[in-house]
Design a protein around this motif. Structure first.
Motif, PDB file in Angstrom:
ATOM      1  N   ARG A  23      77.241  17.741  14.108  1.00  0.00           N
ATOM      2  CA  ARG A  23      76.877  16.702  13.005  1.00  0.00           C
ATOM      3  C   ARG A  23      75.518  16.328  13.300  1.00  0.00           C
ATOM      4  NH1 ARG A  23      79.910  11.816  13.601  1.00  0.00           N
ATOM      5  NH2 ARG A  23      79.137  11.220  11.779  1.00  0.00           N
ATOM      6  N   CYS A  24      74.886  16.020  14.191  1.00  0.00           N
ATOM      7  CA  CYS A  24      73.451  15.565  14.787  1.00  0.00           C
ATOM      8  C   CYS A  24      72.687  16.871  14.144  1.00  0.00           C
ATOM      9  CB  CYS A  24      73.502  15.486  15.967  1.00  0.00           C
ATOM     10  SG  CYS A  24      74.098  13.710  16.398  1.00  0.00           S
ATOM     11  N   CYS A  25      72.861  18.018  14.327  1.00  0.00           N
ATOM     12  CA  CYS A  25      72.032  19.128  13.809  1.00  0.00           C
ATOM     13  C   CYS A  25      71.951  19.107  12.381  1.00  0.00           C
ATOM     14  CB  CYS A  25      72.424  20.386  14.381  1.00  0.00           C
ATOM     15  SG  CYS A  25      72.240  20.904  16.361  1.00  0.00           S
ATOM     16  N   HIS A  26      73.049  19.012  11.628  1.00  0.00           N
ATOM     17  CA  HIS A  26      73.115  19.130  10.379  1.00  0.00           C
ATOM     18  C   HIS A  26      72.579  17.710   9.559  1.00  0.00           C
ATOM     19  CE1 HIS A  26      75.187  18.677   6.395  1.00  0.00           C
ATOM     20  NE2 HIS A  26      75.326  20.021   6.382  1.00  0.00           N
ATOM     21  N   ALA A  27      72.486  16.764  10.397  1.00  0.00           N
ATOM     22  CA  ALA A  27      72.050  15.479   9.655  1.00  0.00           C
ATOM     23  C   ALA A  27      70.506  15.444   9.844  1.00  0.00           C
ATOM     24  CB  ALA A  27      72.563  14.002  10.692  1.00  0.00           C
ATOM     25  N   VAL A  28      69.958  15.982  10.817  1.00  0.00           N
ATOM     26  CA  VAL A  28      68.584  16.266  10.932  1.00  0.00           C
ATOM     27  C   VAL A  28      68.064  17.019   9.797  1.00  0.00           C
ATOM     28  CG1 VAL A  28      66.680  17.148  12.336  1.00  0.00           C
ATOM     29  CG2 VAL A  28      68.317  15.784  13.598  1.00  0.00           C
ATOM     30  N   LEU A  29      68.736  18.255   9.476  1.00  0.00           N
ATOM     31  CA  LEU A  29      68.236  19.414   8.604  1.00  0.00           C
ATOM     32  C   LEU A  29      68.282  18.616   7.129  1.00  0.00           C
ATOM     33  CD1 LEU A  29      69.652  22.465  10.077  1.00  0.00           C
ATOM     34  CD2 LEU A  29      67.170  21.989   9.900  1.00  0.00           C
ATOM     35  N   GLU A  30      69.537  17.698   6.936  1.00  0.00           N
ATOM     36  CA  GLU A  30      69.659  17.235   5.859  1.00  0.00           C
ATOM     37  C   GLU A  30      68.467  16.162   5.192  1.00  0.00           C
ATOM     38  OE1 GLU A  30      73.603  15.917   3.323  1.00  0.00           O
ATOM     39  OE2 GLU A  30      73.389  14.823   5.312  1.00  0.00           O
ATOM     40  N   TYR A  31      68.403  15.308   6.486  1.00  0.00           N
ATOM     41  CA  TYR A  31      67.257  14.261   6.500  1.00  0.00           C
ATOM     42  C   TYR A  31      66.004  15.061   6.275  1.00  0.00           C
ATOM     43  CZ  TYR A  31      64.671  10.070   7.725  1.00  0.00           C
ATOM     44  OH  TYR A  31      63.932   8.911   7.684  1.00  0.00           O
ATOM     45  N   GLU A  32      65.612  15.995   6.706  1.00  0.00           N
ATOM     46  CA  GLU A  32      64.327  16.693   6.214  1.00  0.00           C
ATOM     47  C   GLU A  32      64.168  17.471   5.223  1.00  0.00           C
ATOM     48  OE1 GLU A  32      61.460  16.599   8.683  1.00  0.00           O
ATOM     49  OE2 GLU A  32      62.519  14.780   9.040  1.00  0.00           O
ATOM     50  N   GLY A  33      65.288  17.493   4.562  1.00  0.00           N
ATOM     51  CA  GLY A  33      65.394  18.109   3.019  1.00  0.00           C
ATOM     52  C   GLY A  33      65.398  19.548   3.284  1.00  0.00           C
ATOM     53  N   HIS A  34      65.955  20.330   4.378  1.00  0.00           N
ATOM     54  CA  HIS A  34      66.052  21.723   4.565  1.00  0.00           C
ATOM     55  C   HIS A  34      67.396  22.184   3.859  1.00  0.00           C
ATOM     56  CE1 HIS A  34      62.508  22.285   6.882  1.00  0.00           C
ATOM     57  NE2 HIS A  34      62.851  21.312   7.623  1.00  0.00           N
ATOM     58  N   LEU A  36      78.345   8.101  26.447  1.00  0.00           N
ATOM     59  CA  LEU A  36      77.877   9.376  26.579  1.00  0.00           C
ATOM     60  C   LEU A  36      77.569   9.832  25.051  1.00  0.00           C
ATOM     61  CD1 LEU A  36      77.101  11.913  28.345  1.00  0.00           C
ATOM     62  CD2 LEU A  36      79.420  12.498  28.615  1.00  0.00           C
ATOM     63  N   GLU A  37      78.443   9.839  24.237  1.00  0.00           N
ATOM     64  CA  GLU A  37      78.336  10.179  22.977  1.00  0.00           C
ATOM     65  C   GLU A  37      77.032   9.925  22.368  1.00  0.00           C
ATOM     66  OE1 GLU A  37      82.711  10.597  24.148  1.00  0.00           O
ATOM     67  OE2 GLU A  37      80.988   8.700  24.301  1.00  0.00           O
ATOM     68  N   ARG A  38      76.850   8.563  22.532  1.00  0.00           N
ATOM     69  CA  ARG A  38      75.528   8.105  21.844  1.00  0.00           C
ATOM     70  C   ARG A  38      74.320   8.743  22.595  1.00  0.00           C
ATOM     71  NH1 ARG A  38      74.455   1.724  21.704  1.00  0.00           N
ATOM     72  NH2 ARG A  38      72.247   2.014  21.917  1.00  0.00           N
ATOM     73  N   GLU A  39      74.306   8.958  23.851  1.00  0.00           N
ATOM     74  CA  GLU A  39      73.345   9.598  24.494  1.00  0.00           C
ATOM     75  C   GLU A  39      73.012  10.893  23.987  1.00  0.00           C
ATOM     76  OE1 GLU A  39      69.971   9.786  27.176  1.00  0.00           O
ATOM     77  OE2 GLU A  39      71.246   8.019  26.545  1.00  0.00           O
ATOM     78  N   ILE A  40      74.223  11.854  24.109  1.00  0.00           N
ATOM     79  CA  ILE A  40      73.992  12.965  23.308  1.00  0.00           C
ATOM     80  C   ILE A  40      73.328  13.105  22.084  1.00  0.00           C
ATOM     81  CG2 ILE A  40      75.395  15.314  23.185  1.00  0.00           C
ATOM     82  CD1 ILE A  40      76.865  14.338  25.780  1.00  0.00           C
ATOM     83  N   GLY A  41      74.190  12.470  21.226  1.00  0.00           N
ATOM     84  CA  GLY A  41      73.809  12.000  19.770  1.00  0.00           C
ATOM     85  C   GLY A  41      72.105  12.087  19.770  1.00  0.00           C
ATOM     86  N   PHE A  42      71.571  11.263  20.465  1.00  0.00           N
ATOM     87  CA  PHE A  42      70.323  10.873  20.648  1.00  0.00           C
ATOM     88  C   PHE A  42      69.504  12.050  21.158  1.00  0.00           C
ATOM     89  CE2 PHE A  42      66.271  10.012  23.222  1.00  0.00           C
ATOM     90  CZ  PHE A  42      65.555   9.500  22.184  1.00  0.00           C
ATOM     91  N   LEU A  85      70.209   8.579  13.289  1.00  0.00           N
ATOM     92  CA  LEU A  85      71.462   8.129  14.077  1.00  0.00           C
ATOM     93  C   LEU A  85      72.189   7.018  13.366  1.00  0.00           C
ATOM     94  CD1 LEU A  85      69.698   8.055  17.481  1.00  0.00           C
ATOM     95  CD2 LEU A  85      71.459   9.312  16.864  1.00  0.00           C
ATOM     96  N   GLY A  86      70.992   6.333  12.355  1.00  0.00           N
ATOM     97  CA  GLY A  86      71.987   5.299  11.635  1.00  0.00           C
ATOM     98  C   GLY A  86      72.765   5.983  10.508  1.00  0.00           C
ATOM     99  N   ASN A  87      72.119   6.823   9.791  1.00  0.00           N
ATOM    100  CA  ASN A  87      72.979   7.651   8.735  1.00  0.00           C
ATOM    101  C   ASN A  87      74.321   8.223   9.431  1.00  0.00           C
ATOM    102  OD1 ASN A  87      71.093   7.209   7.041  1.00  0.00           O
ATOM    103  ND2 ASN A  87      70.263   9.253   7.068  1.00  0.00           N
ATOM    104  N   LEU A  88      74.266   8.446  10.770  1.00  0.00           N
ATOM    105  CA  LEU A  88      75.162   9.082  11.361  1.00  0.00           C
ATOM    106  C   LEU A  88      76.396   7.948  11.918  1.00  0.00           C
ATOM    107  CD1 LEU A  88      73.750  12.016  13.433  1.00  0.00           C
ATOM    108  CD2 LEU A  88      75.681  12.304  11.876  1.00  0.00           C
ATOM    109  N   SER A 110      74.781   3.502  16.337  1.00  0.00           N
ATOM    110  CA  SER A 110      73.842   2.492  16.410  1.00  0.00           C
ATOM    111  C   SER A 110      72.885   2.509  17.497  1.00  0.00           C
ATOM    112  CB  SER A 110      74.441   1.157  16.204  1.00  0.00           C
ATOM    113  OG  SER A 110      75.176   1.076  17.313  1.00  0.00           O
ATOM    114  N   ARG A 111      71.714   1.877  17.345  1.00  0.00           N
ATOM    115  CA  ARG A 111      70.863   1.835  18.761  1.00  0.00           C
ATOM    116  C   ARG A 111      70.435   0.330  18.741  1.00  0.00           C
ATOM    117  NH1 ARG A 111      66.136   6.207  17.656  1.00  0.00           N
ATOM    118  NH2 ARG A 111      65.750   5.127  19.687  1.00  0.00           N
ATOM    119  N   ASP A 112      69.943   0.087  20.101  1.00  0.00           N
ATOM    120  CA  ASP A 112      69.477  -1.123  19.996  1.00  0.00           C
ATOM    121  C   ASP A 112      68.412  -1.337  21.148  1.00  0.00           C
ATOM    122  OD1 ASP A 112      72.451  -2.004  21.696  1.00  0.00           O
ATOM    123  OD2 ASP A 112      70.664  -1.437  22.634  1.00  0.00           O
ATOM    124  N   ALA A 113      67.876  -2.340  21.612  1.00  0.00           N
ATOM    125  CA  ALA A 113      66.870  -2.477  22.613  1.00  0.00           C
ATOM    126  C   ALA A 113      67.236  -1.899  24.105  1.00  0.00           C
ATOM    127  CB  ALA A 113      66.380  -3.889  22.802  1.00  0.00           C
TER     128      ALA A 113
END
Length: 169
Positions: A27-38, A113-119, A151-154, A157-160
């Motif tokens: 999902r992360c790989c797909h989301a990056v390519l989608e976000y970048e308009g590929h 761990l999911e959030r870390e691997i997602g990032f 990550l927000g689209n997925l 969430s992220r925080d400080a």
């Protein structure tokens, strides 16, 4: 949006891979390519390794004698990618994630761990597409903004407290 084939290999036994991690990485790989308009088809390889293995790769390929959380090995340059002529998909490159380090960083910073691997996956995918934070603060800021948006689209969430090996988190 084109198809993204993500080949995932587990080369370590230190960390049990939670259910859903492989889907998350895809999902992360797909989301990056989608976000970048590929809109083309792409292939990317993701390997899970331990600290010792990533330390060796870091020393061999970057002359940095320590382990790290993730390494990116892009096959393309300046937006030009080789093609797998059997599938017609462009070859993005390889992502190598140390699950030991990812697990430690998730514990240290109090997230899953999911959030870390997602990032780490999103961060590395941006590297495969040619983004680099080593050269300038502007590039680093651009990468950070893209990572947060993707990550927000997925729904990750992220925080400080979302910090670790990559200080720009």
């Amino acid at each position: 949006m084109g198809k993204v084939k993500v080949m995932i290999t587990n080369n370590q036994t230190e960390v049990k891979i939670p259910v859903g991690i492989r889907l998350l990485v895809r999902r992360c790989c797909h989301a990056v390519l989608e976000y970048e308009g590929h809109n083309d088809d792409f292939e990317v390889s993701v390997s899970f390794v331990n600290d010792e293995q990533i330390h060796e790769l870091n020393r061999e390929h970057r002359n940095i004698d320590r382990s790290t959380d993730v390494l990116s090995f892009p096959l393309g340059e300046n937006g030009d990618f080789d093609m797998n002529h059997e599938t017609g998909a462009y070859l993005l490159g390889d992502i190598v994630i140390s699950l030991e380090t990812a697990y430690r960083q998730a514990e240290i910073y109090g997230h899953s761990l999911e959030r870390e691997i997602g990032f780490l996956t999103v961060h590395s995918m941006l590297h495969l597409l040619g983004y680099d934070h080593e050269e300038s603060n502007l590039q680093e800021r651009i990468m950070r903004e893209k990572e947060e948006a993707i990550l927000g689209n997925l729904g990750i969430s992220r925080d400080a407290t979302f910090l670790g090996e990559h200080e720009h988190r």
